[in-house]
Enzyme design. Structure first.
Site, PDB file in Angstrom:
ATOM      1  CE1 TYR A  45      -4.306   0.535  -0.290  1.00 24.49           C
ATOM      2  CE2 TYR A  45      -4.429  -1.361   1.175  1.00 24.49           C
ATOM      3  CZ  TYR A  45      -5.036  -0.484   0.276  1.00 24.49           C
ATOM      4  OH  TYR A  45      -6.350  -0.649  -0.044  1.00 24.49           O
ATOM      5  CD  GLU A  47      -4.440   4.650   0.942  1.00 29.47           C
ATOM      6  OE1 GLU A  47      -3.763   3.955   1.742  1.00 29.47           O
ATOM      7  OE2 GLU A  47      -5.674   4.671   0.907  1.00 29.47           O
ATOM      8  CG  ASP A 191      -8.944  10.229 -23.713  1.00 29.69           C
ATOM      9  OD1 ASP A 191      -7.984   9.465 -23.915  1.00 29.69           O
ATOM     10  OD2 ASP A 191     -10.003   9.857 -23.177  1.00 29.69           O
ATOM     11  CB  THR A 217      -5.469   3.942 -21.304  1.00 36.24           C
ATOM     12  OG1 THR A 217      -5.575   3.977 -22.722  1.00 36.24           O
ATOM     13  CG2 THR A 217      -6.796   4.319 -20.678  1.00 36.24           C
ATOM     14  CE  LYS A 220      -8.007   2.057 -24.935  1.00 36.98           C
ATOM     15  NZ  LYS A 220      -8.139   2.849 -23.711  1.00 36.98           N
ATOM     16  NE  ARG A 226      -7.278  -3.632 -19.062  1.00 36.79           N
ATOM     17  CZ  ARG A 226      -7.655  -3.762 -20.335  1.00 36.79           C
ATOM     18  NH1 ARG A 226      -7.038  -4.626 -21.120  1.00 36.79           N
ATOM     19  NH2 ARG A 226      -8.641  -3.060 -20.810  1.00 36.79           N
TER      20      ARG A 226
END
Ligand code: DSN
Length: 437
Positions: A45, A47, A191, A217, A220, A226
């Site tokens: 973790y 954060e 985008d 993203t 692609k 991902r």
């Protein structure tokens, strides 16, 4: 005894190897990226951001995240990067959250004409509910109607204009978007999820000189894990020196908790891969393959939205065979070993669930090492499938349609014409590993 999941993964791997993947947003990651995705990094973790985390034990994760940020900054030539978004949709929402107040106006390309849900699609999405949404479209030639973009911008004074798409076969003219954004003082957000890999390799214009903020993203054409990244451009930072900090705050605490550290490491590797000459060659071949596929499909008598492609993707317009046939053609292609996705066409008379097109693209098959001769063969198979199955028209009644498609799907798996193509596809794919580059 191994968990059943492993058996299913083996089956999925076989499916991916034997079939031809033409979904333009899918790709195959390198063995190195696969390795980091399955590493101990997903146990942690983290954060917060490097050197200011809420959890201890992030000495190494900090270095990995900083490495990913530095590589992406260098690759795109931008001063500020956030690599923590879980994927494209939350990343877009984070940008809106950073720059807008609820009720402000956003402008994006209509979903039915190649836009994305998160670009303000009305009613059913967060972006179309929390904000006033104005949607622009394309002209008869399927290219963005900049007269309409300008007229709508002048009328509605959007706070943000989104230049981006998911099913648009042409290059994006970021300069024109900038000129319009400047007339109304709007932020320009690009985008580039679909084309990021092409941008890096110089096969698509870069939005960096024109946009204020860029979302992409990473899985692609960029061919990473991902995930997603948000880039603040020099222009964006000049307009608001706190823009980077605002984006960071919109991700956490605004929208997300702990970042997916294995993904962050994968982005670092993808950015290094994208900086190589091999990646440039790869992106060039994506384009060559797309042109070859488009031309061959047209030669086989199929029609394409906009008559072709300038990118990695194209949309086959099936309206010559009837309305709403995209679903059954996509089902039949899958039965024949070629998987794609049904898609609306700009002049859609069907619906998003029963649209009249099929969207295809070349990033994945290019990663497998396929070239123009394979594209020509794939076009022949697609045309054969389309002509074979569109003789059966979709019933107009909603209930009858559902029953018809269910039966159609079952019968497609036993259809001798489709089975023959499936065998031929399997012979071809046996010569192309999933990751050839
Ligand atoms: N699902 C992506 C695509 O296929 O284009 C967009 O979110």
């Amino acid at each position: 005894m191994p968990d059943q999941v492993f058996k299913l993964i083996t089956q999925e791997e076989k499916r991916q190897k034997e079939k031809i993947g033409l979904i333009p947003s899918e790709n195959v990651v390198s063995p190195e990226i696969s390795k980091v995705l399955a590493s101990c990094l997903s146990n942690k973790y983290s954060e917060g951001y490097a050197n200011r985390r809420y959890y201890e034990g992030n000495q190494i994760v900090d270095q990995i995240e900083l490495l990913a940020i530095e590589r992406v900054k260098k690759l795109f030539g931008v001063p500020y990067v956030n690599v923590q978004p879980y994927s494209g949709s939350p990343a877009n929402l984070a940008i809106y959250f950073a720059l807008l107040q609820p009720g402000d106006t956003i402008m994006g390309l209509k979903l039915s004409m190649g836009g994305h849900l998160t670009h303000g699609h009305p009613k059913v999405t967060a972006s179309g509910t929390f904000y006033q949404s104005v949607q622009y479209g394309v002209k008869a030639d399927a290219r963005i109607d900049f007269d309409e973009v300008e007229a709508l911008a002048l009328k509605h004074k959007p706070k943000i204009i989104v230049a981006g798409n998911t099913a648009y076969p042409f290059l994006l003219d970021f300069k024109k978007f900038r000129q319009i954004a400047d007339k109304v003082g709007a932020w320009l957000m690009a985008d580039i999820s679909h084309v990021a890999g092409l941008v890096v390799a110089g096969e698509h214009p870069s939005p960096v000189p024109y946009a204020d903020v860029i979302m992409s993203t990473t899985h692609k054409t960029f061919r990473g894990p991902r995930g997603a990244m948000i880039l603040v451009t020099p222009r964006g930072l000049k307009r608001d020196p706190d823009l980077g900090k605002k984006i960071d705050a919109a991700i956490i605490p605004g929208l997300q908790g702990g970042p997916h550290n294995a993904t962050t490491a994968g982005i670092a590797i993808a950015a290094a891969e994208a900086a190589t000459p091999a990646f440039k060659r790869y992106a060039k071949q994506i384009r060559k393959n797309a042109d070859a596929l488009a031309k061959a499909l047209q030669k086989q008598g199929l029609q394409l939205v906009g008559d072709g492609t300038e990118t990695h993707l194209m949309v086959i317009d099936l309206t010559q065979f009837g309305i709403g046939l995209g679903t059954q053609v996509a089902y039949a292609m899958d039965a024949a070993g070629i998987y794609a996705n049904r898609n609306t066409v700009p002049t859609e008379q069907g619906s998003p669930f029963y649209p009249s097109g099929v969207r295809i693209g070349t990033p994945l098959v290019t990663t497998r090492g396929m070239k123009e001769p394979q594209m020509r063969q794939i076009a022949k198979w697609i045309a054969q499938v389309a002509k074979h199955v569109t003789a059966q028209q979709l019933p107009k009644d909603r209930k009858e349609r559902t029953v018809f498609l269910k039966a159609f799907r079952k019968s497609a798996d036993k259809d001798p014409v489709l089975l023959k193509i499936k065998r031929e596809v399997k012979t071809m794919t046996a010569n192309f590993p999933l990751f050839a580059w």
